[in-house]
Design a protein around this motif. Structure first.
Motif, PDB file in Angstrom:
ATOM      1  N   SER A 179       0.842  -1.195   0.000  1.00 53.65           N
ATOM      2  CA  SER A 179       0.000   0.000   0.000  1.00 53.65           C
ATOM      3  C   SER A 179       0.877   1.244   0.000  1.00 53.65           C
ATOM      4  O   SER A 179       2.092   1.157   0.099  1.00 53.65           O
ATOM      5  CB  SER A 179      -0.930   0.005   1.221  1.00 53.65           C
ATOM      6  N   VAL A 180       0.243   2.374  -0.085  1.00 48.53           N
ATOM      7  CA  VAL A 180       0.958   3.656  -0.065  1.00 48.53           C
ATOM      8  C   VAL A 180       1.314   4.030   1.368  1.00 48.53           C
ATOM      9  O   VAL A 180       2.356   4.639   1.617  1.00 48.53           O
ATOM     10  CB  VAL A 180       0.092   4.758  -0.714  1.00 48.53           C
ATOM     11  N   LEU A 181       0.474   3.625   2.311  1.00 48.95           N
ATOM     12  CA  LEU A 181       0.692   3.986   3.710  1.00 48.95           C
ATOM     13  C   LEU A 181       1.475   2.910   4.439  1.00 48.95           C
ATOM     14  O   LEU A 181       1.301   1.727   4.139  1.00 48.95           O
ATOM     15  CB  LEU A 181      -0.654   4.211   4.391  1.00 48.95           C
ATOM     16  N   PRO A 182       2.334   3.218   5.346  1.00 48.96           N
ATOM     17  CA  PRO A 182       2.668   4.550   5.845  1.00 48.96           C
ATOM     18  C   PRO A 182       3.670   5.254   4.930  1.00 48.96           C
ATOM     19  O   PRO A 182       4.509   4.622   4.302  1.00 48.96           O
ATOM     20  CB  PRO A 182       3.310   4.257   7.201  1.00 48.96           C
ATOM     21  N   VAL A 183       3.545   6.538   4.877  1.00 54.57           N
ATOM     22  CA  VAL A 183       4.460   7.360   4.095  1.00 54.57           C
ATOM     23  C   VAL A 183       5.624   7.751   5.001  1.00 54.57           C
ATOM     24  O   VAL A 183       5.424   8.167   6.132  1.00 54.57           O
ATOM     25  CB  VAL A 183       3.734   8.622   3.557  1.00 54.57           C
ATOM     26  N   SER A 184       6.846   7.586   4.493  1.00 56.87           N
ATOM     27  CA  SER A 184       8.027   7.952   5.277  1.00 56.87           C
ATOM     28  C   SER A 184       8.770   9.094   4.589  1.00 56.87           C
ATOM     29  O   SER A 184       8.543   9.369   3.414  1.00 56.87           O
ATOM     30  CB  SER A 184       8.955   6.748   5.430  1.00 56.87           C
ATOM     31  N   ASN A 185       9.628   9.755   5.327  1.00 61.95           N
ATOM     32  CA  ASN A 185      10.444  10.831   4.760  1.00 61.95           C
ATOM     33  C   ASN A 185      11.825  10.303   4.438  1.00 61.95           C
ATOM     34  O   ASN A 185      12.412   9.558   5.226  1.00 61.95           O
ATOM     35  CB  ASN A 185      10.558  12.003   5.736  1.00 61.95           C
ATOM     36  N   VAL A 186      12.349  10.672   3.277  1.00 64.84           N
ATOM     37  CA  VAL A 186      13.694  10.302   2.860  1.00 64.84           C
ATOM     38  C   VAL A 186      14.440  11.561   2.445  1.00 64.84           C
ATOM     39  O   VAL A 186      13.827  12.569   2.083  1.00 64.84           O
ATOM     40  CB  VAL A 186      13.678   9.274   1.705  1.00 64.84           C
ATOM     41  N   GLN A 187      15.756  11.498   2.514  1.00 61.73           N
ATOM     42  CA  GLN A 187      16.589  12.637   2.137  1.00 61.73           C
ATOM     43  C   GLN A 187      17.031  12.488   0.683  1.00 61.73           C
ATOM     44  O   GLN A 187      17.530  11.437   0.279  1.00 61.73           O
ATOM     45  CB  GLN A 187      17.834  12.706   3.038  1.00 61.73           C
ATOM     46  N   ARG A 188      16.861  13.526  -0.093  1.00 67.32           N
ATOM     47  CA  ARG A 188      17.326  13.575  -1.473  1.00 67.32           C
ATOM     48  C   ARG A 188      18.008  14.914  -1.695  1.00 67.32           C
ATOM     49  O   ARG A 188      17.633  15.928  -1.111  1.00 67.32           O
ATOM     50  CB  ARG A 188      16.168  13.437  -2.474  1.00 67.32           C
ATOM     51  N   TYR A 189      19.004  14.923  -2.583  1.00 61.93           N
ATOM     52  CA  TYR A 189      19.713  16.165  -2.892  1.00 61.93           C
ATOM     53  C   TYR A 189      18.908  16.947  -3.923  1.00 61.93           C
ATOM     54  O   TYR A 189      18.527  16.424  -4.966  1.00 61.93           O
ATOM     55  CB  TYR A 189      21.120  15.872  -3.418  1.00 61.93           C
ATOM     56  N   SER A 190      18.682  18.202  -3.636  1.00 65.94           N
ATOM     57  CA  SER A 190      17.983  19.092  -4.555  1.00 65.94           C
ATOM     58  C   SER A 190      19.016  19.987  -5.229  1.00 65.94           C
ATOM     59  O   SER A 190      19.670  20.803  -4.571  1.00 65.94           O
ATOM     60  CB  SER A 190      16.970  19.952  -3.803  1.00 65.94           C
ATOM     61  N   SER A 191      19.167  19.832  -6.542  1.00 66.18           N
ATOM     62  CA  SER A 191      20.130  20.670  -7.257  1.00 66.18           C
ATOM     63  C   SER A 191      19.643  22.116  -7.333  1.00 66.18           C
ATOM     64  O   SER A 191      20.451  23.037  -7.405  1.00 66.18           O
ATOM     65  CB  SER A 191      20.387  20.121  -8.657  1.00 66.18           C
ATOM     66  N   ALA A 192      18.338  22.316  -7.279  1.00 65.04           N
ATOM     67  CA  ALA A 192      17.797  23.677  -7.303  1.00 65.04           C
ATOM     68  C   ALA A 192      18.120  24.418  -6.008  1.00 65.04           C
ATOM     69  O   ALA A 192      18.472  25.600  -6.021  1.00 65.04           O
ATOM     70  CB  ALA A 192      16.291  23.646  -7.533  1.00 65.04           C
ATOM     71  N   GLN A 193      18.004  23.710  -4.866  1.00 66.33           N
ATOM     72  CA  GLN A 193      18.260  24.334  -3.570  1.00 66.33           C
ATOM     73  C   GLN A 193      19.697  24.125  -3.100  1.00 66.33           C
ATOM     74  O   GLN A 193      20.110  24.689  -2.089  1.00 66.33           O
ATOM     75  CB  GLN A 193      17.298  23.779  -2.522  1.00 66.33           C
ATOM     76  N   VAL A 196      17.114  17.686   0.958  1.00 66.87           N
ATOM     77  CA  VAL A 196      15.768  18.035   1.401  1.00 66.87           C
ATOM     78  C   VAL A 196      15.028  16.746   1.738  1.00 66.87           C
ATOM     79  O   VAL A 196      15.322  15.676   1.208  1.00 66.87           O
ATOM     80  CB  VAL A 196      14.988  18.832   0.325  1.00 66.87           C
ATOM     81  N   ALA A 197      14.060  16.843   2.639  1.00 66.46           N
ATOM     82  CA  ALA A 197      13.227  15.697   3.014  1.00 66.46           C
ATOM     83  C   ALA A 197      12.009  15.660   2.100  1.00 66.46           C
ATOM     84  O   ALA A 197      11.322  16.662   1.929  1.00 66.46           O
ATOM     85  CB  ALA A 197      12.794  15.814   4.467  1.00 66.46           C
ATOM     86  N   ILE A 198      11.766  14.496   1.494  1.00 72.17           N
ATOM     87  CA  ILE A 198      10.574  14.319   0.669  1.00 72.17           C
ATOM     88  C   ILE A 198       9.844  13.061   1.145  1.00 72.17           C
ATOM     89  O   ILE A 198      10.447  12.169   1.739  1.00 72.17           O
ATOM     90  CB  ILE A 198      10.904  14.224  -0.842  1.00 72.17           C
ATOM     91  N   SER A 199       8.554  12.995   0.883  1.00 69.76           N
ATOM     92  CA  SER A 199       7.769  11.843   1.329  1.00 69.76           C
ATOM     93  C   SER A 199       7.892  10.707   0.314  1.00 69.76           C
ATOM     94  O   SER A 199       7.966  10.929  -0.890  1.00 69.76           O
ATOM     95  CB  SER A 199       6.311  12.228   1.533  1.00 69.76           C
ATOM     96  N   GLN A 200       7.917   9.480   0.845  1.00 73.55           N
ATOM     97  CA  GLN A 200       8.058   8.286   0.013  1.00 73.55           C
ATOM     98  C   GLN A 200       7.017   7.258   0.435  1.00 73.55           C
ATOM     99  O   GLN A 200       6.953   6.880   1.603  1.00 73.55           O
ATOM    100  CB  GLN A 200       9.466   7.708   0.178  1.00 73.55           C
ATOM    101  N   PRO A 201       6.196   6.788  -0.503  1.00 75.54           N
ATOM    102  CA  PRO A 201       5.176   5.782  -0.178  1.00 75.54           C
ATOM    103  C   PRO A 201       5.815   4.465   0.265  1.00 75.54           C
ATOM    104  O   PRO A 201       6.931   4.127  -0.131  1.00 75.54           O
ATOM    105  CB  PRO A 201       4.426   5.594  -1.497  1.00 75.54           C
ATOM    106  N   ALA A 202       5.100   3.704   1.056  1.00 76.06           N
ATOM    107  CA  ALA A 202       5.603   2.425   1.576  1.00 76.06           C
ATOM    108  C   ALA A 202       5.918   1.445   0.452  1.00 76.06           C
ATOM    109  O   ALA A 202       6.882   0.679   0.552  1.00 76.06           O
ATOM    110  CB  ALA A 202       4.582   1.816   2.537  1.00 76.06           C
ATOM    111  N   ALA A 203       5.158   1.451  -0.623  1.00 74.81           N
ATOM    112  CA  ALA A 203       5.409   0.533  -1.737  1.00 74.81           C
ATOM    113  C   ALA A 203       6.797   0.786  -2.345  1.00 74.81           C
ATOM    114  O   ALA A 203       7.510  -0.159  -2.695  1.00 74.81           O
ATOM    115  CB  ALA A 203       4.335   0.684  -2.802  1.00 74.81           C
ATOM    116  N   ILE A 204       7.200   2.037  -2.445  1.00 76.92           N
ATOM    117  CA  ILE A 204       8.514   2.383  -2.984  1.00 76.92           C
ATOM    118  C   ILE A 204       9.606   1.992  -1.993  1.00 76.92           C
ATOM    119  O   ILE A 204      10.649   1.453  -2.373  1.00 76.92           O
ATOM    120  CB  ILE A 204       8.596   3.885  -3.320  1.00 76.92           C
ATOM    121  N   THR A 205       9.369   2.254  -0.704  1.00 77.75           N
ATOM    122  CA  THR A 205      10.337   1.882   0.329  1.00 77.75           C
ATOM    123  C   THR A 205      10.582   0.374   0.316  1.00 77.75           C
ATOM    124  O   THR A 205      11.734  -0.080   0.329  1.00 77.75           O
ATOM    125  CB  THR A 205       9.835   2.315   1.723  1.00 77.75           C
TER     126      THR A 205
END
Length: 73
Positions: free
Chosen positions: A28-42, A46-55
């Motif tokens: 499922s999509v839940l629970p959603v967790s936060n992961v760190q990714r590098y933002s080339s713009a910033q 940055v922390a972005i949300s990641q669905p459980a299926a992707i995790t």
């Protein structure tokens, strides 16, 4: 193929470095967790949300890579 009303599929699309699409009949999509990714713009992590299926996909992908490697030899 017979259509079964009780058969449910999750189709999840997530934007990481590229677009990632996962189809699952047991996740499922839940629970959603936060992961760190590098933002080339910033220019920082940055922390972005990641669905459980992707995790879960990322956790278990190593076994699939190993199986593919073994099958090619």
């Amino acid at each position: 193929m017979k259509y079964d009303e009780g058969f449910k599929l999750l189709i999840c699309r997530w934007n990481d470095n590229s677009v990632m699409t996962v189809v699952s009949n047991c996740d499922s999509v839940l629970p959603v967790s936060n992961v760190q990714r590098y933002s080339s713009a910033q220019k920082k992590n940055v922390a972005i949300s990641q669905p459980a299926a992707i995790t879960n996909y990322n956790i278990n992908m190593g076994g699939t890579d190993l199986m593919d490697q073994n099958m090619s030899t």
